[in-house]
Design an enzyme around this catalytic site. Structure first.
Site, PDB file in Angstrom:
ATOM      1  CE1 TYR A 149      -0.292   5.533  -5.090  1.00  0.00           C
ATOM      2  CE2 TYR A 149      -0.357   6.891  -3.113  1.00  0.00           C
ATOM      3  CZ  TYR A 149       0.186   5.836  -3.830  1.00  0.00           C
ATOM      4  OH  TYR A 149       1.207   5.087  -3.272  1.00  0.00           O
ATOM      5  CB  SER A 173      -0.926  -0.025   1.218  1.00  0.00           C
ATOM      6  OG  SER A 173      -1.715   1.134   1.296  1.00  0.00           O
ATOM      7  CE  LYS A 233      -0.919   2.199  -3.521  1.00  0.00           C
ATOM      8  NZ  LYS A 233      -0.449   0.838  -3.861  1.00  0.00           N
TER       9      LYS A 233
END
Length: 279
Positions: free
Chosen positions: A151, A137, A155
């Site tokens: 993004y 991650s 994650k």
């Protein structure tokens, strides 16, 4: 192979953590099933290590291909001890700036791609009596910066998926660790995709972040080789940690975010308790 050697399946091995891990694991006598999109990127390692390096071309956004490659790796190698989900990239842009196609590709790669690799591996790991899964991650799976909203969505999303699936498969001796690197000396910065800037955001934190990336102004404190060593070492730990924070920046920022979140939650305790149904 030595009695302590392992067999690994790693995505995204053409550069960055994937390449570093593949080099280190082969050097110590392990076997690696390496997937990548750039054909030929591991030819030098193949020439040096021969059959201990199994290579397949894979785009993790292709779910059918993911299942086929994972099935073939287990069939060819017999047993895979560690599955390491590493493929991914960053998308820079305010939430309203990024295009629909950019949103889809970011989620397809970082989130759905990782999910599909895990889903493809689980039946094999169950059949062989267990194994480890390392999900790469980021510090960005626990904190968030402006201009990186998609993004972070990918994650934070994969961390939630792993939190749940880890509980589902624990009875089968399948154990997860989420790896959270901070800013690191890899090619992550050069692989960033940027949305066309909107002038309205120039004088905002989004503009500041965009200029910082353009100027390489972010402090890079993480050593990729040391982080790769830590990922290799963590599979020897029993019990395995649910998360592995890598880098002083990760530790500092994630700890501050968790403390702030807990403080905010405690400040609303009376509201939370007040809305329970009457006995």
């Amino acid at each position: 192979m030595t009695t302590s050697s392992r067999t690994w399946f790693i995505t995204g091995t053409s550069s960055g953590f994937g390449r570093a891990l593949t080099e280190k694991l082969l050097a110590r006598g392990d076997r690696v099933a390496a997937t990548l999109r750039k054909t030929g990127a591991l030819d030098d390692l193949k020439a040096r290590h021969g059959d201990r390096l199994w290579i397949a071309t894979l785009d993790v956004t292709d779910a059918v291909a993911v299942r086929g490659v994972v099935d073939r790796a287990f069939a060819d190698l017999g047993r895979i001890d560690v599955v390491l989900n590493n493929a991914g990239y960053g998308l820079v842009g305010a939430g309203e700036e990024v295009s629909d196609d950019q949103i889809r590709h970011q989620i397809d790669t970082n989130l759905i791609g990782s999910i599909q690799v895990i889903r493809a591996a689980l039946p094999h790991l169950r059949a062989q009596g267990g194994g480890r899964i390392l999900q790469v991650s980021s510090a960005g799976g626990q904190i968030a910066f402006p201009a990186l909203s998609l993004y972070h969505a990918s994650k934070w999303g994969i961390e939630g998926f792993v939190e749940a699936v880890a509980q589902e498969v624990a009875p089968f001796n399948i154990v997860f660790t989420i790896v959270e690197p901070g800013a690191t000396q890899t090619q992550f910065g050069s692989s960033l995709i940027s949305a066309p800037p909107t002038p309205a955001y120039d004088a905002t934190p989004v503009g500041d972040i965009r200029r910082a990336f353009a100027a390489n102004a972010f402090p890079i404190v993480g050593d990729a080789a040391k982080m790769a060593d830590a990922m290799i070492e963590v599979v020897t730990r029993d019990p395995a940690p649910k998360r592995l924070a890598l880098g002083s920046d990760t530790y500092t920022m994630v700890r501050a975010a968790l403390v702030e979140r807990l403080t905010a939650l405690d400040a609303q305790k009376d509201i939370a308790l007040s809305v329970d149904a009457d006995a």
